[in-house]
Design a protein around this motif. Sequence first.
Motif, PDB file in Angstrom:
ATOM      1  N   SER A  85      17.729  32.566 -24.632  1.00  0.00           N
ATOM      2  CA  SER A  85      16.501  33.200 -24.359  1.00  0.00           C
ATOM      3  C   SER A  85      16.017  32.359 -25.891  1.00  0.00           C
ATOM      4  O   SER A  85      14.767  31.612 -26.109  1.00  0.00           O
ATOM      5  CB  SER A  85      16.894  34.174 -25.080  1.00  0.00           C
ATOM      6  OG  SER A  85      17.721  34.602 -26.449  1.00  0.00           O
ATOM      7  N   GLN A  86      17.234  31.140 -26.310  1.00  0.00           N
ATOM      8  CA  GLN A  86      15.892  30.433 -27.939  1.00  0.00           C
ATOM      9  C   GLN A  86      15.979  29.138 -27.243  1.00  0.00           C
ATOM     10  O   GLN A  86      15.169  28.224 -27.998  1.00  0.00           O
ATOM     11  CB  GLN A  86      16.803  30.237 -28.993  1.00  0.00           C
ATOM     12  CG  GLN A  86      17.213  31.926 -29.164  1.00  0.00           C
ATOM     13  CD  GLN A  86      18.312  31.120 -30.839  1.00  0.00           C
ATOM     14  OE1 GLN A  86      19.368  30.862 -30.774  1.00  0.00           O
ATOM     15  NE2 GLN A  86      18.339  32.281 -31.592  1.00  0.00           N
ATOM     16  N   PHE A  87      16.257  29.146 -26.586  1.00  0.00           N
ATOM     17  CA  PHE A  87      15.793  27.555 -25.155  1.00  0.00           C
ATOM     18  C   PHE A  87      14.242  26.989 -25.765  1.00  0.00           C
ATOM     19  O   PHE A  87      13.387  28.207 -24.910  1.00  0.00           O
ATOM     20  CB  PHE A  87      16.121  27.591 -23.810  1.00  0.00           C
ATOM     21  CG  PHE A  87      15.889  26.363 -22.580  1.00  0.00           C
ATOM     22  CD1 PHE A  87      16.579  24.886 -22.892  1.00  0.00           C
ATOM     23  CD2 PHE A  87      14.883  25.915 -22.332  1.00  0.00           C
ATOM     24  CE1 PHE A  87      16.212  23.538 -22.519  1.00  0.00           C
ATOM     25  CE2 PHE A  87      14.197  24.623 -21.050  1.00  0.00           C
ATOM     26  CZ  PHE A  87      15.709  23.633 -21.856  1.00  0.00           C
ATOM     27  N   GLY A 133      15.042  29.064 -17.205  1.00  0.00           N
ATOM     28  CA  GLY A 133      13.143  29.963 -17.798  1.00  0.00           C
ATOM     29  C   GLY A 133      12.558  29.676 -16.274  1.00  0.00           C
ATOM     30  O   GLY A 133      12.588  30.001 -15.323  1.00  0.00           O
ATOM     31  N   ASN A 134      11.395  29.715 -16.606  1.00  0.00           N
ATOM     32  CA  ASN A 134      10.224  29.489 -16.189  1.00  0.00           C
ATOM     33  C   ASN A 134       9.563  27.862 -16.141  1.00  0.00           C
ATOM     34  O   ASN A 134       8.438  27.435 -15.745  1.00  0.00           O
ATOM     35  CB  ASN A 134       8.604  29.821 -16.953  1.00  0.00           C
ATOM     36  CG  ASN A 134       9.170  31.466 -16.546  1.00  0.00           C
ATOM     37  OD1 ASN A 134       9.853  32.251 -15.660  1.00  0.00           O
ATOM     38  ND2 ASN A 134       8.435  32.082 -17.999  1.00  0.00           N
ATOM     39  N   PHE A 164      22.104  22.351 -17.617  1.00  0.00           N
ATOM     40  CA  PHE A 164      21.432  23.856 -19.109  1.00  0.00           C
ATOM     41  C   PHE A 164      22.834  24.532 -19.577  1.00  0.00           C
ATOM     42  O   PHE A 164      23.188  25.046 -18.443  1.00  0.00           O
ATOM     43  CB  PHE A 164      20.180  24.752 -18.442  1.00  0.00           C
ATOM     44  CG  PHE A 164      18.848  23.600 -18.354  1.00  0.00           C
ATOM     45  CD1 PHE A 164      18.432  22.786 -18.976  1.00  0.00           C
ATOM     46  CD2 PHE A 164      18.986  23.005 -16.964  1.00  0.00           C
ATOM     47  CE1 PHE A 164      17.339  21.838 -19.033  1.00  0.00           C
ATOM     48  CE2 PHE A 164      17.998  21.946 -16.744  1.00  0.00           C
ATOM     49  CZ  PHE A 164      16.939  21.589 -17.986  1.00  0.00           C
ATOM     50  N   GLY A 165      22.757  24.590 -21.086  1.00  0.00           N
ATOM     51  CA  GLY A 165      23.872  25.135 -21.335  1.00  0.00           C
ATOM     52  C   GLY A 165      22.948  26.241 -22.834  1.00  0.00           C
ATOM     53  O   GLY A 165      23.127  25.042 -23.735  1.00  0.00           O
ATOM     54  N   GLY A 166      23.470  27.628 -23.348  1.00  0.00           N
ATOM     55  CA  GLY A 166      22.449  27.629 -24.099  1.00  0.00           C
ATOM     56  C   GLY A 166      21.641  27.501 -24.766  1.00  0.00           C
ATOM     57  O   GLY A 166      20.927  27.476 -23.399  1.00  0.00           O
ATOM     58  N   GLN A 184      17.804  19.235 -27.756  1.00  0.00           N
ATOM     59  CA  GLN A 184      18.077  20.452 -28.275  1.00  0.00           C
ATOM     60  C   GLN A 184      16.651  20.505 -29.085  1.00  0.00           C
ATOM     61  O   GLN A 184      16.112  19.484 -29.189  1.00  0.00           O
ATOM     62  CB  GLN A 184      18.540  20.847 -28.753  1.00  0.00           C
ATOM     63  CG  GLN A 184      19.228  20.153 -30.005  1.00  0.00           C
ATOM     64  CD  GLN A 184      20.919  20.774 -30.616  1.00  0.00           C
ATOM     65  OE1 GLN A 184      21.487  21.561 -30.359  1.00  0.00           O
ATOM     66  NE2 GLN A 184      21.293  19.594 -31.377  1.00  0.00           N
ATOM     67  N   SER A 185      15.910  21.578 -29.143  1.00  0.00           N
ATOM     68  CA  SER A 185      14.960  21.351 -30.424  1.00  0.00           C
ATOM     69  C   SER A 185      15.903  21.109 -31.509  1.00  0.00           C
ATOM     70  O   SER A 185      16.457  22.121 -32.189  1.00  0.00           O
ATOM     71  CB  SER A 185      13.946  23.080 -30.195  1.00  0.00           C
ATOM     72  OG  SER A 185      13.468  22.882 -31.584  1.00  0.00           O
TER      73      SER A 185
END
Length: 456
Positions: free
Chosen positions: A111-113, A383-384, A431-433, A450-451
């Motif tokens: 959810s933090q992607f 996600g979207n 994608f993972g986590g 990653q961010s």
Amino acid sequence: MPPFAGSHPVGVFRSDTNIVTIDVGGQIFQTTKQTLTSAGPKTFFSTISQTSSPYTPFIDRDPDIFSLLLSLLRTGNLPSKAKSFDLQDLIIESKFYGIENLLINSLSNPSQFEPFNLQNSLQLPLNGRDSPSTVSTTPYGSLHVAHGSKITTFDWSLRRKSTILTHFTAVDSLLALSPSLAAAGANDFSGLQILDLENGYVKDTLIWENVTKSGSTVQAIGSSPENMFVSFESSRRNSNSILVYDLHSLRPVTEIAHNEIYGADIDSAIPATKLQWIESHNLLMASGSHSGPSGVSGNVRLWDVRSGNVVWEISEKVDCFADVTVSDSLDAMFKVGVNSGEAFYMDLKNLSSEKNSWVCLGDKRKVLNGKKEGFGCKIETQGNQVFCTKGGDVELWSDIIMGSSNNRIFKKNLMGRVQDMGGAKITNLAFGGSRMFLTRKDLQCVEVWQSSSREL
């Protein structure tokens, strides 16, 4: 010896108070019983919260890291100052207190992607000379990478890795069943192997016994919360099938899509080379393609696993897919055309409509010139968002809501920093986590995107 010892009596565990005082490494902390019990029933913190001693419990651990983990209990997130600490130290302390799962959830939750803040932040080197053939991830970011006859596993923190040698010359299909268990198969080796990656041995081998009694090679692996799906093809390439196994017991449940090939029946001769479960529709997407003198042709089928029937299918010939994927979040199917290199979508909710067809995400300016602009391109969703590889770059497409209009519009966005763009051709995308993983042609490593706000 108990995990903590009493020091001086201060009366902090009175029955009429909710405040708990703890001495960690000589530093005094105060919190509430509710905060401590939020760690779970069988953790170090829950033990402390249930203590009725008149003495302040003393814990001989690092007080600075304890402060971070206490913030994690209070808010569900680590404070910003955690970036100045080594992640491995945080992991060790979280294991001591029994809250590593909370740490994982804070640092590697899907959810933090953050798709618009991704940047190439890390490269994971692989042993040997072989570049990755396939990768697979777990929901919280553990990574399995097949390269040559080896499989290398990275834990969720990407700090610890282990490598095992398999029986395969090269691994073509890989599915992460857990952080330490994987299903693996090859196009030239009979059977699907269940590998214990932690201890380095074959836990089980699953075989499809076809009519000709010849060997059966693995073409694709997929899974749902209850089942594992395996696409097999006979070694003689005259039959293929999709077998359904119970994901927990690994016992066969049923068989679907069984084809015995006679003559020049090309459609039935194409085994499924990608399997993906569509949770929102309880259907299995199976796709496969074939390259011949007249070009690339293929098919996409949606299977009702319980009945064993195809509920929808499409044959591709003009601009067949180089890759295809489905998204529960967007309720759509996506492909990248092997000839045009363009990304397309099709609404899953309108599959029964005769007018439903592929819609180009872009402006469809490219002309089909036979150059196979999309050959080797990958398309995946998270996600979207829709991610499509083009050579050494990744295109990011977002679904734009336009008022009350029923027409969907996808907008292409820039991704990453300028210095992250380009490079050797991308061969795998996963994608993972909260991370995106890439591999590139002839490079013996995995790129981690990653961010910057998630880096420790």
